[in-house]
Design a protein around this motif. Structure first.
Motif, PDB file in Angstrom:
ATOM      1  N   ARG A 167      43.137  22.328  33.438  1.00 46.53           N
ATOM      2  CA  ARG A 167      42.471  22.354  32.122  1.00 46.53           C
ATOM      3  C   ARG A 167      40.987  22.604  32.315  1.00 46.53           C
ATOM      4  NH1 ARG A 167      45.279  17.915  30.783  1.00 46.53           N
ATOM      5  NH2 ARG A 167      43.467  16.577  31.031  1.00 46.53           N
ATOM      6  N   TRP A 168      40.486  23.626  31.645  1.00 45.78           N
ATOM      7  CA  TRP A 168      39.068  23.932  31.802  1.00 45.78           C
ATOM      8  C   TRP A 168      38.214  23.148  30.823  1.00 45.78           C
ATOM      9  CZ3 TRP A 168      42.484  27.734  29.955  1.00 45.78           C
ATOM     10  CH2 TRP A 168      42.328  28.094  28.614  1.00 45.78           C
ATOM     11  N   GLY A 169      36.952  22.967  31.219  1.00 48.04           N
ATOM     12  CA  GLY A 169      36.035  22.227  30.374  1.00 48.04           C
ATOM     13  C   GLY A 169      34.608  22.695  30.595  1.00 48.04           C
ATOM     14  N   ALA A 170      33.680  21.861  30.222  1.00 48.34           N
ATOM     15  CA  ALA A 170      32.271  22.231  30.289  1.00 48.34           C
ATOM     16  C   ALA A 170      31.804  22.459  31.725  1.00 48.34           C
ATOM     17  CB  ALA A 170      31.417  21.151  29.635  1.00 48.34           C
ATOM     18  N   ASP A 171      32.442  21.821  32.673  1.00 44.49           N
ATOM     19  CA  ASP A 171      32.023  21.947  34.073  1.00 44.49           C
ATOM     20  C   ASP A 171      32.729  23.071  34.812  1.00 44.49           C
ATOM     21  OD1 ASP A 171      31.750  18.342  34.406  1.00 44.49           O
ATOM     22  OD2 ASP A 171      30.246  19.835  33.836  1.00 44.49           O
ATOM     23  N   THR A 172      33.634  23.739  34.167  1.00 43.60           N
ATOM     24  CA  THR A 172      34.345  24.831  34.819  1.00 43.60           C
ATOM     25  C   THR A 172      33.404  26.017  35.005  1.00 43.60           C
ATOM     26  OG1 THR A 172      36.421  24.141  33.781  1.00 43.60           O
ATOM     27  CG2 THR A 172      36.316  26.387  34.679  1.00 43.60           C
ATOM     28  N   LEU A 173      33.404  26.559  36.217  1.00 45.91           N
ATOM     29  CA  LEU A 173      32.563  27.710  36.516  1.00 45.91           C
ATOM     30  C   LEU A 173      33.436  28.963  36.499  1.00 45.91           C
ATOM     31  CD1 LEU A 173      29.794  28.808  37.458  1.00 45.91           C
ATOM     32  CD2 LEU A 173      30.645  28.546  39.800  1.00 45.91           C
ATOM     33  N   TRP A 174      33.063  29.913  35.661  1.00 42.40           N
ATOM     34  CA  TRP A 174      33.861  31.124  35.492  1.00 42.40           C
ATOM     35  C   TRP A 174      33.248  32.295  36.243  1.00 42.40           C
ATOM     36  CZ3 TRP A 174      38.501  30.864  33.153  1.00 42.40           C
ATOM     37  CH2 TRP A 174      38.758  29.735  32.370  1.00 42.40           C
ATOM     38  N   GLY A 175      34.123  33.096  36.852  1.00 41.98           N
ATOM     39  CA  GLY A 175      33.696  34.365  37.401  1.00 41.98           C
ATOM     40  C   GLY A 175      33.883  35.454  36.369  1.00 41.98           C
ATOM     41  N   GLN A 176      33.464  36.645  36.735  1.00 40.52           N
ATOM     42  CA  GLN A 176      33.692  37.759  35.828  1.00 40.52           C
ATOM     43  C   GLN A 176      35.155  38.150  35.910  1.00 40.52           C
ATOM     44  OE1 GLN A 176      33.246  38.474  38.868  1.00 40.52           O
ATOM     45  NE2 GLN A 176      34.322  40.357  39.230  1.00 40.52           N
ATOM     46  N   GLY A 177      35.664  38.793  34.919  1.00 39.10           N
ATOM     47  CA  GLY A 177      37.069  39.144  34.896  1.00 39.10           C
ATOM     48  C   GLY A 177      37.346  40.488  35.545  1.00 39.10           C
ATOM     49  N   THR A 178      38.606  40.693  35.822  1.00 34.40           N
ATOM     50  CA  THR A 178      39.065  41.989  36.302  1.00 34.40           C
ATOM     51  C   THR A 178      40.233  42.427  35.431  1.00 34.40           C
ATOM     52  OG1 THR A 178      39.765  43.248  38.269  1.00 34.40           O
ATOM     53  CG2 THR A 178      40.612  40.991  38.068  1.00 34.40           C
ATOM     54  N   LEU A 179      40.178  43.658  34.974  1.00 35.98           N
ATOM     55  CA  LEU A 179      41.159  44.133  33.998  1.00 35.98           C
ATOM     56  C   LEU A 179      42.427  44.603  34.696  1.00 35.98           C
ATOM     57  CD1 LEU A 179      41.925  44.940  31.091  1.00 35.98           C
ATOM     58  CD2 LEU A 179      40.796  47.148  31.531  1.00 35.98           C
ATOM     59  N   VAL A 180      43.543  44.105  34.212  1.00 38.85           N
ATOM     60  CA  VAL A 180      44.856  44.554  34.661  1.00 38.85           C
ATOM     61  C   VAL A 180      45.553  45.213  33.483  1.00 38.85           C
ATOM     62  CG1 VAL A 180      47.136  43.850  35.499  1.00 38.85           C
ATOM     63  CG2 VAL A 180      45.072  42.772  36.423  1.00 38.85           C
ATOM     64  N   THR A 181      45.947  46.448  33.663  1.00 38.55           N
ATOM     65  CA  THR A 181      46.647  47.186  32.620  1.00 38.55           C
ATOM     66  C   THR A 181      48.020  47.578  33.147  1.00 38.55           C
ATOM     67  OG1 THR A 181      44.560  48.073  31.784  1.00 38.55           O
ATOM     68  CG2 THR A 181      46.585  49.179  31.080  1.00 38.55           C
ATOM     69  N   VAL A 182      49.032  47.158  32.429  1.00 37.97           N
ATOM     70  CA  VAL A 182      50.404  47.485  32.820  1.00 37.97           C
ATOM     71  C   VAL A 182      50.934  48.495  31.816  1.00 37.97           C
ATOM     72  CG1 VAL A 182      52.693  46.608  33.371  1.00 37.97           C
ATOM     73  CG2 VAL A 182      50.673  45.153  33.725  1.00 37.97           C
ATOM     74  N   SER A 183      51.104  49.696  32.279  1.00 42.03           N
ATOM     75  CA  SER A 183      51.500  50.774  31.375  1.00 42.03           C
ATOM     76  C   SER A 183      52.082  51.918  32.176  1.00 42.03           C
ATOM     77  CB  SER A 183      50.293  51.261  30.580  1.00 42.03           C
ATOM     78  OG  SER A 183      50.631  52.383  29.779  1.00 42.03           O
ATOM     79  N   SER A 184      52.995  52.615  31.532  1.00 40.46           N
ATOM     80  CA  SER A 184      53.564  53.806  32.173  1.00 40.46           C
ATOM     81  C   SER A 184      52.799  55.056  31.726  1.00 40.46           C
ATOM     82  CB  SER A 184      55.048  53.931  31.834  1.00 40.46           C
ATOM     83  OG  SER A 184      55.229  53.922  30.427  1.00 40.46           O
TER      84      SER A 184
END
Length: 125
Positions: free
Chosen positions: A108-125
Motif C-alpha cells: 500500500r502506497w502512502g506519503a512516504d512512498t518514493l516513485w520513479g518515472q514510468g515506462t510505457l507498455v503497449t500491448v497491441s497487434s
C-alpha cells in the motif's frame, strides 16, 4: 533514493516483456521495491513488491500467474517479468520504493512512498 524504470515498449498480445527498476542511493536491506501500473482513465494498480531486507514478496492475485517480480541485490535492481500479455495490460508501469516491510501491508502506497518515472507498455497487434 532514485528509481529508474526501463524496458517498456510495444509487444504483441501473448508476448512477454521484462521491466527493470534500478535503485540508486539505496541502503542495503532498507527498502522494498514495488511495481504498479496505471492504464488510461483508470486508477493506479498494485502489481507486486519485494523486500530487499528479507526477500518477502506480495503479488496482486489477479496478475500473479503472469507477472513475476525478482531482484538482483548486487545491482539494486528489481525486475518485473510479464508473460502472456493482453491489450488490457497496456499501461504506464511505475516502480516505487517504501519500507522494508512493505510486502506485509500489500504494498500500500502512502506519503512516504518514493516513485520513479514510468515506462510505457503497449500491448497491441
Amino acid at each position: 533514493v532514485q528509481l529508474q524504470a526501463s524496458g517498456g515498449g510495444l509487444v504483441q498480445p501473448g508476448g512477454s516483456l521484462k521491466l527493470s527498476c534500478a535503485a540508486s542511493g539505496v541502503t542495503p536491506n532498507s527498502v522494498s521495491i514495488g511495481w504498479f501500473r496505471q492504464a488510461p482513465g483508470k486508477e493506479r494498480e498494485t502489481i507486486s513488491c519485494l523486500s530487499f531486507s528479507d526477500g518477502s514478496t506480495f503479488a496482486q492475485y489477479s496478475l500473479a500467474d503472469r507477472f513475476t517480480v525478482s531482484r538482483d541485490n548486487a545491482a539494486n535492481t528489481v525486475y518485473l517479468q510479464m508473460h502472456r500479455l493482453k491489450p488490457d495490460d497496456t499501461a504506464i508501469y511505475f516502480c516505487a520504493a517504501d519500507r522494508p516491510t512493505w510486502p506485509r501491508i500489500g504494498c500500500r502506497w502512502g506519503a512516504d512512498t518514493l516513485w520513479g518515472q514510468g515506462t510505457l507498455v503497449t500491448v497491441s497487434s
